[in-house]
Design an enzyme around this catalytic site. Structure first.
Site, PDB file in Angstrom:
ATOM      1  N   GLU A 278       7.932   1.004  10.450  1.00 41.22           N
ATOM      2  CA  GLU A 278       6.532   0.544  10.423  1.00 41.22           C
ATOM      3  C   GLU A 278       5.642   1.469  11.250  1.00 41.22           C
ATOM      4  O   GLU A 278       4.498   1.745  10.884  1.00 41.22           O
ATOM      5  CB  GLU A 278       6.421  -0.890  10.938  1.00 41.22           C
ATOM      6  CG  GLU A 278       7.107  -1.928  10.060  1.00 41.22           C
ATOM      7  CD  GLU A 278       6.605  -1.918   8.618  1.00 41.22           C
ATOM      8  OE1 GLU A 278       5.377  -1.839   8.416  1.00 41.22           O
ATOM      9  OE2 GLU A 278       7.437  -1.963   7.710  1.00 41.22           O
ATOM     10  N   TRP A 281       4.787   4.248   9.104  1.00 40.11           N
ATOM     11  CA  TRP A 281       3.727   3.951   8.134  1.00 40.11           C
ATOM     12  C   TRP A 281       2.367   4.373   8.693  1.00 40.11           C
ATOM     13  O   TRP A 281       1.496   4.867   7.982  1.00 40.11           O
ATOM     14  CB  TRP A 281       3.676   2.454   7.803  1.00 40.11           C
ATOM     15  CG  TRP A 281       4.500   2.085   6.604  1.00 40.11           C
ATOM     16  CD1 TRP A 281       5.718   1.479   6.619  1.00 40.11           C
ATOM     17  CD2 TRP A 281       4.166   2.286   5.217  1.00 40.11           C
ATOM     18  NE1 TRP A 281       6.168   1.303   5.321  1.00 40.11           N
ATOM     19  CE2 TRP A 281       5.240   1.782   4.453  1.00 40.11           C
ATOM     20  CE3 TRP A 281       3.081   2.859   4.556  1.00 40.11           C
ATOM     21  CZ2 TRP A 281       5.249   1.824   3.054  1.00 40.11           C
ATOM     22  CZ3 TRP A 281       3.092   2.902   3.161  1.00 40.11           C
ATOM     23  CH2 TRP A 281       4.164   2.388   2.426  1.00 40.11           C
ATOM     24  N   TRP A 309     -15.300  -2.532 -11.991  1.00 35.31           N
ATOM     25  CA  TRP A 309     -15.502  -3.508 -10.911  1.00 35.31           C
ATOM     26  C   TRP A 309     -16.657  -4.438 -11.241  1.00 35.31           C
ATOM     27  O   TRP A 309     -17.638  -4.027 -11.864  1.00 35.31           O
ATOM     28  CB  TRP A 309     -15.790  -2.795  -9.592  1.00 35.31           C
ATOM     29  CG  TRP A 309     -14.726  -1.850  -9.153  1.00 35.31           C
ATOM     30  CD1 TRP A 309     -14.817  -0.480  -9.073  1.00 35.31           C
ATOM     31  CD2 TRP A 309     -13.394  -2.188  -8.745  1.00 35.31           C
ATOM     32  NE1 TRP A 309     -13.630   0.056  -8.634  1.00 35.31           N
ATOM     33  CE2 TRP A 309     -12.733  -0.969  -8.429  1.00 35.31           C
ATOM     34  CE3 TRP A 309     -12.691  -3.378  -8.606  1.00 35.31           C
ATOM     35  CZ2 TRP A 309     -11.411  -0.927  -7.988  1.00 35.31           C
ATOM     36  CZ3 TRP A 309     -11.374  -3.336  -8.166  1.00 35.31           C
ATOM     37  CH2 TRP A 309     -10.751  -2.119  -7.860  1.00 35.31           C
ATOM     38  N   ASN A 344      -0.027  -9.338   8.525  1.00 37.64           N
ATOM     39  CA  ASN A 344       0.088  -8.269   7.533  1.00 37.64           C
ATOM     40  C   ASN A 344       0.383  -8.763   6.118  1.00 37.64           C
ATOM     41  O   ASN A 344      -0.222  -8.306   5.141  1.00 37.64           O
ATOM     42  CB  ASN A 344       1.151  -7.273   7.967  1.00 37.64           C
ATOM     43  CG  ASN A 344       1.327  -6.168   6.948  1.00 37.64           C
ATOM     44  OD1 ASN A 344       2.289  -6.119   6.213  1.00 37.64           O
ATOM     45  ND2 ASN A 344       0.344  -5.291   6.851  1.00 37.64           N
ATOM     46  N   TRP A 362     -12.341  -2.472  -4.027  1.00 38.48           N
ATOM     47  CA  TRP A 362     -11.570  -2.490  -2.775  1.00 38.48           C
ATOM     48  C   TRP A 362     -12.379  -1.982  -1.591  1.00 38.48           C
ATOM     49  O   TRP A 362     -12.123  -2.362  -0.446  1.00 38.48           O
ATOM     50  CB  TRP A 362     -10.270  -1.688  -2.914  1.00 38.48           C
ATOM     51  CG  TRP A 362     -10.444  -0.245  -3.314  1.00 38.48           C
ATOM     52  CD1 TRP A 362     -10.497   0.259  -4.579  1.00 38.48           C
ATOM     53  CD2 TRP A 362     -10.598   0.883  -2.427  1.00 38.48           C
ATOM     54  NE1 TRP A 362     -10.670   1.622  -4.550  1.00 38.48           N
ATOM     55  CE2 TRP A 362     -10.733   2.032  -3.246  1.00 38.48           C
ATOM     56  CE3 TRP A 362     -10.635   1.041  -1.044  1.00 38.48           C
ATOM     57  CZ2 TRP A 362     -10.906   3.322  -2.722  1.00 38.48           C
ATOM     58  CZ3 TRP A 362     -10.805   2.318  -0.522  1.00 38.48           C
ATOM     59  CH2 TRP A 362     -10.940   3.442  -1.359  1.00 38.48           C
ATOM     60  N   TRP A 385      -5.736  -0.461   1.659  1.00 38.03           N
ATOM     61  CA  TRP A 385      -6.547  -0.999   0.555  1.00 38.03           C
ATOM     62  C   TRP A 385      -6.251  -0.265  -0.746  1.00 38.03           C
ATOM     63  O   TRP A 385      -6.150  -0.872  -1.812  1.00 38.03           O
ATOM     64  CB  TRP A 385      -8.039  -0.951   0.903  1.00 38.03           C
ATOM     65  CG  TRP A 385      -8.458  -2.153   1.703  1.00 38.03           C
ATOM     66  CD1 TRP A 385      -8.564  -2.238   3.059  1.00 38.03           C
ATOM     67  CD2 TRP A 385      -8.774  -3.467   1.192  1.00 38.03           C
ATOM     68  NE1 TRP A 385      -8.929  -3.520   3.418  1.00 38.03           N
ATOM     69  CE2 TRP A 385      -9.073  -4.287   2.306  1.00 38.03           C
ATOM     70  CE3 TRP A 385      -8.838  -4.024  -0.085  1.00 38.03           C
ATOM     71  CZ2 TRP A 385      -9.427  -5.641   2.167  1.00 38.03           C
ATOM     72  CZ3 TRP A 385      -9.191  -5.360  -0.220  1.00 38.03           C
ATOM     73  CH2 TRP A 385      -9.483  -6.158   0.893  1.00 38.03           C
TER      74      TRP A 385
END
Length: 468
Positions: A278, A281, A309, A344, A362, A385
DNA sequence: CGCTACTTGGT
DNA sequence: CCAAGTAGC
């Protein structure tokens, strides 16, 4: 009076394991400065929740420096201009700072270097915000990585990072004086004080970061791999805001987890590795951002530029307030508003709902998170996102649409998380806690569903189809 | 770091 | 009718 060394604090608000501070302290008596720069980042000036954190973290940093009688000078304005002023006012012989990786930072740091050189000060830039510099990790072809798994494999293959540097025993202040702002005058705390009362769960600052990782290792690491997905349990590290402001370095985190793994003689290996991955990440998000600086504003996959959108400010508002009628989504957005944080797993569900169920761009979610998360981070926010939108670098080969009911039932099985943040649902039986519309007696005070998920899912698949 | 639809094998 | 497994998006 000896010429000072300037330590320019940025997202490294700590005394321990701070290469820039160490070098500055060795170079001469210290001038420590933090610059509030709302101009250089353009639309990405710190959001409201970040400012709350920053205020408190600066208080703690100033306290830490005060133990050595070193003042923290606060200045406001474009960072290059302010640094130029500081160098001239102090006649400093050197400038030291920790590198950051925002899209505007490369040019900023370049200008600062030129300014320092012209002022006769040696300019020194240090790593430490990441485990690995974004340029250092390359594929076999010499290209940046676009996919996390091979990226993390390459990082793990490099072995553990050098151990963290211990905190200073001594720091010596420059004897001269320069003017600085009063922190209160920056008005970093929210105008509506009632908003941030729930932020009391946090302890910004280096000390708080240290306590946080200790608590995490003691209470949650043994079940991290599975527990991290459970918003009803306190099993995430919650280190993200501390890492964002550099109150703890990723190297300190890595080393602490490795020691815990060693002390447990292998019993924590799987859990610990999960946490380390993590941490990677976070490096990966910065790796992507560094090589694709448009990541916060532009879909990585070009075909998404034509995505249809919907412009729907009312629906956006409903989502922001946590009134969509889907308990796990609403609980997440209410947790965010109340505490500056969202678990998360719930971030993924809530983001998927905005993008796929409401077909809202987004970037609108990214903007909301930027303003309301205490751990708002340009790279993590943008990469995550885009990941949920399916427009990112390592997009799934299918159009993933989270089902908010199934996700709720899977990851909040007793409904504890949902009941905490949506008290209207408190008395619902577990069987319908994630689908209150099926409760025969009805639910008082809880909004009806803004969309039917099955229909919304169908609509999203059609929208995707329109791209090819 | 998914979901749905469909199949299979069971009650 | 349900649980478990899986193809395919």
């Amino acid at each position: 009076m000896p010429t000072p060394a300037v330590m320019w604090f940025r997202q490294d608000l700590r005394l321990a394991d701070n290469a820039a501070l160490k070098a500055a302290a060795e170079a001469g008596p210290l001038v420590c400065v933090y610059v509030l720069d709302d101009a250089t980042p353009g639309g990405w000036a710190w959001g409201a929740a970040s400012r709350w954190w920053l205020h408190n973290s600066l208080v703690r940093l100033a306290e830490g420096l005060a133990r050595f009688n070193v003042p923290l000078v606060l200045r406001r304005g474009p960072a290059d201009k302010v640094i130029a002023e500081i160098l001239h006012e102090t006649g400093a012989a050197s400038l030291h700072f920790t590198r950051d990786y925002a899209p505007w930072s490369g040019a900023l740091e370049q200008r600062v270097k030129t300014i320092a050189t012209e002022a006769g000060a040696a300019c020194h830039r240090y790593g430490g915000f990441l485990l690995h510099e974004p340029e250092a990790i390359r594929t076999g072809q010499g290209q940046p990585y676009k996919v996390f798994t091979p990226f993390s494999r390459a990082c793990f293959a490099l072995g553990d990072p050098r151990p963290p540097r211990p905190a200073h025993k001594n720091l010596k202040a420059w004897e001269g004086r320069i003017k600085g702002d009063k922190l209160e005058d920056w008005r970093l705390l929210p105008r509506r004080p009632d908003w941030s009362t729930g932020f009391a769960i946090w302890t910004p600052g280096e000390q708080g970061a240290r306590q946080r990782i200790e608590t995490f290792i003691d209470d949650a690491l043994s079940d991290y791999a599975e527990g991290r997905d459970r918003p009803d349990l306190a099993r995430t590290s919650r280190l993200s805001p501390h890492l964002h402001w550099g109150e703890i370095s990723p190297v300190q985190c890595w080393t602490a987890i490795r020691s815990a793994m060693a002390a447990a003689h292998g019993r924590l290996d799987r859990q610990g590795e999960k946490f380390l991955s993590e941490l990677l990440w976070r490096d990966f998000s910065y790796h992507l951002l560094h090589h694709w600086p448009d990541l916060p504003s532009t879909a990585f996959q070009e075909k998404f530029a034509a995505f249809p959108w919907r412009h729907d400010p009312k629906a956006l508002r409903v989502w922001q307030r946590g009134e969509t009628g889907y308990p796990i989504v609403d609980a997440g957005l209410r947790e965010l508003w109340a505490t500056g944080y969202m678990h998360n797993r719930v971030r993924m569900i809530a983001a998927s709902f905005l993008i796929k169920d409401l077909l809202i761009d987004w970037r609108q979610g990214e903007t909301w998170f930027w303003d309301t998360l205490v751990d708002a981070d340009i790279a993590n926010n943008a990469a995550s996102w885009q990941w949920v939108a399916g427009s990112g670098a390592d997009a799934a080969p299918y159009f993933r649409i989270f089902n908010p009911v199934l996700q709720g039932e899977k990851f909040d099985p007793e409904g504890d998380y949902v009941r905490k943040w949506c008290p209207e649902l408190r008395d619902l039986p577990n069987a319908v806690i994630h689908r209150p519309w099926e409760h025969e007696a009805g639910v008082k005070g809880y909004p009806a569903r803004i969309v039917d998920h099955a229909a919304a899912r169908h609509r999203a698949l059609l929208a995707l189809k329109s791209l090819s």
